[in-house]
Design a protein around this motif. Structure first.
Motif: not given
Length: 133
Positions: A8-15, A83-85, A115-121
């Motif tokens: 999921p993290l690679t998908v978020i970062l890829g997008i 990324g969150i900031l 929000v997606a990056l926060l969830a990954a964190l």
């Protein structure tokens, strides 16, 4: 050799990388008049837009380093925090100060990425689970 798998993290970062690439190209190369129309601004110099495009290039480097870490099964907490900031801040500023309806709607994309990056964190183990087994 390190096992490389999509998660999921690679998908978020890829997008995020794809969105940022598009914006980078736009802010570095689009004509001043087009940028003024898109941003509902009316300046005489493209300098601010070009500087923003340069800033986006720096962010791309950061997101790529986070993507490489995520593909290797690691979480870069610094990349996620930046990324969150960056995305959360953009969403808040666009909602607070833009009267342009398109920009206000676009702010939700940035908010969603934040929000997606926060969830990954907050849940790094789940963010690194392989998507395909």
């Amino acid at each position: 050799m390190t096992d490389v798998s999509m998660n999921p993290l690679t998908v978020i970062l890829g997008i995020k990388i794809l969105v940022t690439l598009g914006l980078t190209h736009l802010f570095l190369f689009a004509p001043q008049k087009r940028l003024n129309g898109l941003m509902a601004q009316y300046g005489d110099s493209p300098l601010t837009y070009r500087l923003y495009g340069l800033t986006l290039l720096v962010l791309l480097g950061m997101y790529f380093s986070g993507l490489i870490a995520a593909l290797g099964g690691e979480v870069s907490h610094e990349v996620l925090a930046f990324g969150i900031l960056s995305n959360g801040g953009a969403a808040v500023l666009m909602q607070a100060w833009s009267g342009h309806p398109t920009l206000r709607r676009a702010s939700w994309i940035f908010a969603g990425i934040a929000v997606a990056l926060l969830a990954a964190l907050l849940f790094p183990d789940q963010a690194l689970l392989p998507l395909l087994s």
